[in-house]
Every structure is written in C-alpha cells, then in structure tokens.
Design an enzyme around this catalytic site. Structure first.
Site, PDB file in Angstrom:
ATOM      1  N   CYS A  95      29.321  32.731  14.630  1.00  0.00           N
ATOM      2  CA  CYS A  95      30.115  33.238  13.509  1.00  0.00           C
ATOM      3  C   CYS A  95      30.905  32.099  12.853  1.00  0.00           C
ATOM      4  O   CYS A  95      30.323  31.226  12.234  1.00  0.00           O
ATOM      5  CB  CYS A  95      31.011  34.383  13.976  1.00  0.00           C
ATOM      6  SG  CYS A  95      31.636  35.394  12.616  1.00  0.00           S
ATOM      7  N   HIS A 182      27.535  38.019  16.421  1.00  0.00           N
ATOM      8  CA  HIS A 182      28.141  37.874  17.752  1.00  0.00           C
ATOM      9  C   HIS A 182      27.139  38.299  18.825  1.00  0.00           C
ATOM     10  O   HIS A 182      27.036  39.477  19.176  1.00  0.00           O
ATOM     11  CB  HIS A 182      29.420  38.714  17.848  1.00  0.00           C
ATOM     12  CG  HIS A 182      30.544  38.150  17.045  1.00  0.00           C
ATOM     13  ND1 HIS A 182      31.361  37.142  17.513  1.00  0.00           N
ATOM     14  CD2 HIS A 182      30.968  38.428  15.782  1.00  0.00           C
ATOM     15  CE1 HIS A 182      32.256  36.829  16.584  1.00  0.00           C
ATOM     16  NE2 HIS A 182      32.039  37.591  15.523  1.00  0.00           N
ATOM     17  N   GLU A 184      27.381  37.751  21.889  1.00  0.00           N
ATOM     18  CA  GLU A 184      28.069  38.104  23.135  1.00  0.00           C
ATOM     19  C   GLU A 184      28.445  39.572  23.226  1.00  0.00           C
ATOM     20  O   GLU A 184      28.759  40.075  24.312  1.00  0.00           O
ATOM     21  CB  GLU A 184      29.326  37.243  23.300  1.00  0.00           C
ATOM     22  CG  GLU A 184      30.462  37.548  22.342  1.00  0.00           C
ATOM     23  CD  GLU A 184      30.343  36.868  20.981  1.00  0.00           C
ATOM     24  OE1 GLU A 184      31.364  36.824  20.256  1.00  0.00           O
ATOM     25  OE2 GLU A 184      29.242  36.397  20.641  1.00  0.00           O
ATOM     26  N   SER A 236      49.030  43.611  47.716  1.00  0.00           N
ATOM     27  CA  SER A 236      49.208  44.984  47.255  1.00  0.00           C
ATOM     28  C   SER A 236      48.138  45.907  47.805  1.00  0.00           C
ATOM     29  O   SER A 236      48.327  47.121  47.844  1.00  0.00           O
ATOM     30  CB  SER A 236      49.163  45.031  45.726  1.00  0.00           C
ATOM     31  OG  SER A 236      47.856  44.727  45.262  1.00  0.00           O
ATOM     32  N   GLY A 237      47.009  45.337  48.213  1.00  0.00           N
ATOM     33  CA  GLY A 237      45.887  46.156  48.647  1.00  0.00           C
ATOM     34  C   GLY A 237      44.922  46.439  47.527  1.00  0.00           C
ATOM     35  O   GLY A 237      43.868  47.041  47.738  1.00  0.00           O
ATOM     36  N   GLY A 238      45.262  45.996  46.305  1.00  0.00           N
ATOM     37  CA  GLY A 238      44.334  46.098  45.195  1.00  0.00           C
ATOM     38  C   GLY A 238      43.212  45.089  45.349  1.00  0.00           C
ATOM     39  O   GLY A 238      43.232  44.240  46.245  1.00  0.00           O
ATOM     40  N   VAL A 239      42.247  45.156  44.457  1.00  0.00           N
ATOM     41  CA  VAL A 239      41.076  44.286  44.556  1.00  0.00           C
ATOM     42  C   VAL A 239      41.477  42.816  44.507  1.00  0.00           C
ATOM     43  O   VAL A 239      41.065  42.006  45.349  1.00  0.00           O
ATOM     44  CB  VAL A 239      40.077  44.598  43.420  1.00  0.00           C
ATOM     45  CG1 VAL A 239      38.903  43.619  43.473  1.00  0.00           C
ATOM     46  CG2 VAL A 239      39.570  46.025  43.529  1.00  0.00           C
ATOM     47  N   ASP A 240      42.305  42.448  43.532  1.00  0.00           N
ATOM     48  CA  ASP A 240      42.637  41.038  43.323  1.00  0.00           C
ATOM     49  C   ASP A 240      43.367  40.435  44.515  1.00  0.00           C
ATOM     50  O   ASP A 240      42.984  39.379  45.029  1.00  0.00           O
ATOM     51  CB  ASP A 240      43.482  40.877  42.056  1.00  0.00           C
ATOM     52  CG  ASP A 240      42.816  41.466  40.834  1.00  0.00           C
ATOM     53  OD1 ASP A 240      41.573  41.577  40.846  1.00  0.00           O
ATOM     54  OD2 ASP A 240      43.524  41.828  39.882  1.00  0.00           O
ATOM     55  N   SER A 242      43.599  41.591  47.553  1.00  0.00           N
ATOM     56  CA  SER A 242      42.812  41.682  48.786  1.00  0.00           C
ATOM     57  C   SER A 242      41.793  40.560  48.872  1.00  0.00           C
ATOM     58  O   SER A 242      41.623  39.928  49.924  1.00  0.00           O
ATOM     59  CB  SER A 242      42.100  43.036  48.860  1.00  0.00           C
ATOM     60  OG  SER A 242      43.019  44.096  48.925  1.00  0.00           O
TER      61      SER A 242
END
Length: 523
Positions: A95, A182, A184, A236-240, A242
């Site tokens: 673009c 675009h 992407e 925290s136990g969240g994905v990130d 953990s």
C-alpha cells in the site's frame, strides 16, 4: 529496599533468517509480522529512521514496507532511506509502502481518480515470482486514496483492477515489488500465498523460525542476563504468565520465585486452580491473599483507567513487600506480549487503553531490571511455546484473562456482591459454551456485569436487578475480532440458567460488536 530506576532488558533472538518490517504507521503492521512468522520466518518491526542500523546489525534476508496514513507527496511524509534500494536485499512494499518505493525510485504518485476500499477483484500476472501459483483473478483488500500513476524505470505493472492500472509493480532483476492492496488481511484471498512467495521464492527463506528455536535462544538470553541473580514473577495463572513461569523455571530454576497475587478479582475457583497447578513444581511458589487490600483501594472507583492504574500500582507494592521478605531480588519478570504494547499506544497513535502490564505500572520499582522475554510474541505463538514447554492443555488453552481481572468486567464500582454475581454468571456462560459443539469457533468468551439495573418480574414479585452482557468473539490475532453467531438455543439455555441460578440478575443481553470499532473487553 531502595527504589531504583526501571531498566528494561531487551532480549535479542539469534535467529539466522530475519525479515525487516519498516514501519510507516500502518494499522496492520503487527499483522504483517504475524503473517511472516506464521510462515516460519522471524520478523522485526522497526521505524524507517532506524532501518539502516537494523540492516547493518541483523542482515535481514528481505524487507517489507508497511502501509501508512500519509501521502508520499506531503511535506514530512515518512520515506525509506534511498540507500536501502542499493543493498541487494529484496523489498516488498505494501500500500503506502509501494507508493514510497515508487516515489523514491522516480515514479509518480498522485490521488486516485476513484478511491478503492474493501474487497476488490484483481487480475494478476502469475508469471512473476511474487504471484507464482496463485489464481490469476481474486479479491484483495484495498484501502487507498493515492495510486502509482507512473512506474519507476525498470518496473512493470503486475496486477490491475477496474480502477487501478498499477495494483502491483515488479522489478524482477532487482527483486523489488510493490502491491497496492493489503495481502496481510484475511480478506485478501491469496494474501498469505503472496507473502509466502515473497519469503521463499524471492528472498530464498528456509524457514527456521518456530517456538523450539525461540525457546532455545530465549533460555540462553535469560541465563546470560540473569546469571546468578534472583527473579521475581507475578504468576496469575493466565496463559502469558504461566508460559513465562515455565520458561524461566527452565532457564534459572531455583532462582525463580513466582508470587501469585490473589487480588480477589479472579474467575470462579481460579485461585485454587492456579495454586494446584504450580505449588508442586521446582520453582518457589508463594500465594498472597490480598483481596481485602485491593478492594479497599478500589472502593468508590468507577473510571476504568483509574482501576487499571490502581491495580497495577498495588501489584508492584505487593511485589516490593514480598521481595523484602525473601531477600535480594534482582529482576522483575513480566509476561508482556505484543498486543499489550500495541494497545497501550505508541508514538503517533492514540492510546486505546492502558494495559496492566504496561500503562498500569508506576515509574519506579524496587528491582534492578525488568525482563520481558515474551514481549515480541503474539498470543498464538505463546500458546505454541507453552506446548513446547510441556505445560498441560488446560493452562495453555485457557481463556484469555486481563491482568486487572474482573475489575474491568464490572462496570462502575467494584464490590464483593458484584464479584460474586459475575463469577457465578460467567461460570455458567463459559460452561455452556464449552459443552456446546461450537468451542472451535470461539477465541474468547466472558460475561460483563453492567451498572444498569432494570425492572423485571419473577413469580409474583417485581425485581430491580443488574443487566448482564455476554461476549464471544473469533479472532486469529486479537488485533481485530468478529462477534460470534451463537445458536439461539444455546443463548436461551444460558439466559434461563443465569436468571434462575444467579441472584441479582434479571436481564441478559448479547454483545454483537466487532473489534474495531469496539475493543474485546468492555473497559
């Protein structure tokens, strides 16, 4: 412990193949990086002003110019350094990136007679390497008001639409290409194949980027940075967090202390689940029950930005206190990811909202340095990394959950009563969706307790209770998202269960807004 200025440690991956993405301010820049990485080639996004420095240090095998909001003929419009075209490195302009290339090489860019926005049927010259083995006609995603009206010397037109004679341009000898659309964006039918052709047919990539290679390099970099220092991580136990905990445990072992701050703003039973998942691992695990402390700080606060700031600052205060108890702590680790940084605002863009991991932190913390090994990864890459680390599926693929927790899923002031109501309603919503045969179509789903009360009737009695909003979206990158068409029978069952089982709610609504214009979370 005396406060020291925050000093961020930047982790450089020693990947042999890199694509440089030159940032001209486009809205899809991170999406371009994601698409390249999906094809097993590492990519970095760098401002045009730093492109040559990056090239000298990293020797990329290819360069992509992003889109952008400017017109190349405007004063102070960002342009690539002209030397970049003489380095014998393949370049793809997207673009505005195509227009910038044409402008710098002697072509002409001017306003289009007819603007093009949205899906546009395009005819391709499939004889050039960029368009090899794609359909000769397909729809692409256009979003431009300018066009390349005269090609630079040595270029040929490689694609056309009904309104644009130069929808793509190519100089095969110098391996310079431009596309006005675009590629992407998912709406471009052959978009990913075009990017793949650029990487493998034009740049000669072999494809050495994957989570196995990232993990090996990340462990080395963390070890070289930390050495014998002690690391403190908010778990925290969240994905990130953990995945980060597992990575750091692999890298520094007993020198890692994970503090699980139970702020009382978690989903139903989540605090106990987090403790059960990590208490028996080699790392040092500490659970801090700070619910009353957080609720005290949040009392009377309704503004979502103030909630985020308060929670972020209180998190750091807790860390400082725990650090005093366990002795010297040299590094604070954070599970910051790409989306956190993007949505917290960068130079030249408006702040959408402050993320707990970015805008919510105070200016100074009582640690030597901050380390953020996941800062360059997209959410799906982090999940793949978690699998590579051997984490259980229920941790790797659990629902995304913001750092401030339910505080930003309750509109208005936070109270224990509201938290209890939302926990129960949210658990029913998630449970029913997970048991229905539609989970594969969902990326994130949760309930929001609004501050609106409405009149209702239950039995012979009038009620005046809260309205609950249900949210479910589908996304591949969390940069944009579509709301999901949940079957009516599922919505009916969820509504009936919540109304009958959760005291304090008498009305259910379903959020049918995509991102943009809305964000996924309500606050």
């Amino acid at each position: 412990m005396k406060k020291k200025p925050l000093s961020a440690k930047i982790v450089f991956m020693k990947i042999t193949e890199k694509i440089l993405i030159v940032d001209f301010g486009g809205q899809y820049n991170q999406l371009i990086a994601r698409r390249v990485r999906d094809l097993n080639v590492y990519s970095d996004i760098v401002p045009a002003s730093k492109a040559l420095d990056y090239i000298r240090e990293n020797k990329p095998i290819g360069i992509i110019f992003t889109g952008g909001p400017n017109s190349v003929y405007e004063e102070k419009a960002p342009l690539p350094p002209k030397e970049i075209f003489n380095l014998n490195i393949p370049i793809l302009g997207i673009c505005y990136g195509m227009q910038a290339m044409a402008h710098c090489l002697g072509g002409k860019v001017e306003k289009s007679l007819k603007r093009e926005f949205g899906k546009t049927l395009t005819k391709f010259d499939t004889g050039i390497p960029l368009f090899k083995n794609i359909k000769d006609k397909s729809s692409v995603w256009m979003s431009h008001v300018d066009c390349v009206s005269r090609l630079p010397e040595g270029f040929v037109s490689a694609a056309q639409t009904a309104n644009t004679k130069n929808a793509a341009m190519a100089n095969k000898e110098k391996k310079l290409y431009g596309i006005q659309f675009h590629a992407e964006v998912e709406h471009s039918e052959e978009g990913q194949n075009i990017i793949k052709n650029f990487l493998y047919n034009v740049c000669g990539a072999k494809g050495d980027w994957n989570m196995k290679s990232f993990l090996a390099e990340a462990i080395k970099d963390v070890q070289n940075t930390v050495k014998d220092g002690k690391v403190l991580l908010a778990l925290s136990g969240g994905v990130d967090s953990s995945v980060l905990a597992a990575l750091l445990n692999r890298a520094v072992g007993k020198n890692l202390t994970c503090i699980f701050v139970d702020h009382g703003l978690m989903r139903k039973n989540e605090g106990d689940e987090v403790e059960a998942a990590f208490r028996d691992t080699p790392m040092n695990f500490i659970r801090v029950n700070a619910e009353s402390r957080f609720l005290g700080k949040l009392k009377g606060v309704s503004d979502p930005e103030k909630k985020r700031k308060i929670i972020g600052e209180e998190f750091i205060r807790v860390f400082e206190e725990e650090a005093e108890k366990i002795g010297t702590v040299d590094f604070l680790a954070q599970g910051t990811i790409y989306a956190d940084v993007v949505e917290s605002g960068t130079k030249g863009s408006a702040v959408i909202k402050s993320h707990h991991n970015v805008g919510g932190l105070p200016d100074h913390i009582s640690f030597k340095s901050l380390i953020e090994p996941l800062k360059t990864l997209f959410k799906d890459e982090i999940r793949n990394l978690g699998t590579e680390l051997g984490l259980p599926d229920y941790l790797v693929h659990r629902q995304p959950f913001p750092g401030p927790g339910l505080a930003i899923r309750i509109m208005g002031e936070i109270t224990e009563e509201k938290l209890d109501i939302l926990r129960e309603a949210d658990a029913i919503w998630r449970s029913e969706l997970e048991h229905a045969d539609i989970k594969k179509d969902l990326s994130q789903y949760f309930a929001v307790l609004t501050s609106t009360k409405t009149v209702g009737v239950m039995g012979d009695f009038r009620t005046y209770d809260y309205t609950l909003a249900l949210r479910a979206v589908k996304t591949s990158d969390f940069m944009s998202a579509d709301w999901v068409r949940i079957p009516y029978e599922v919505l009916d069952k969820v509504s009936s269960r919540i109304i009958n089982e959760v005291k304090g709610i008498n009305r259910i609504v379903y959020d049918i807004t995509s991102k943009p214009p809305a964000t996924i979370e309500w606050e």
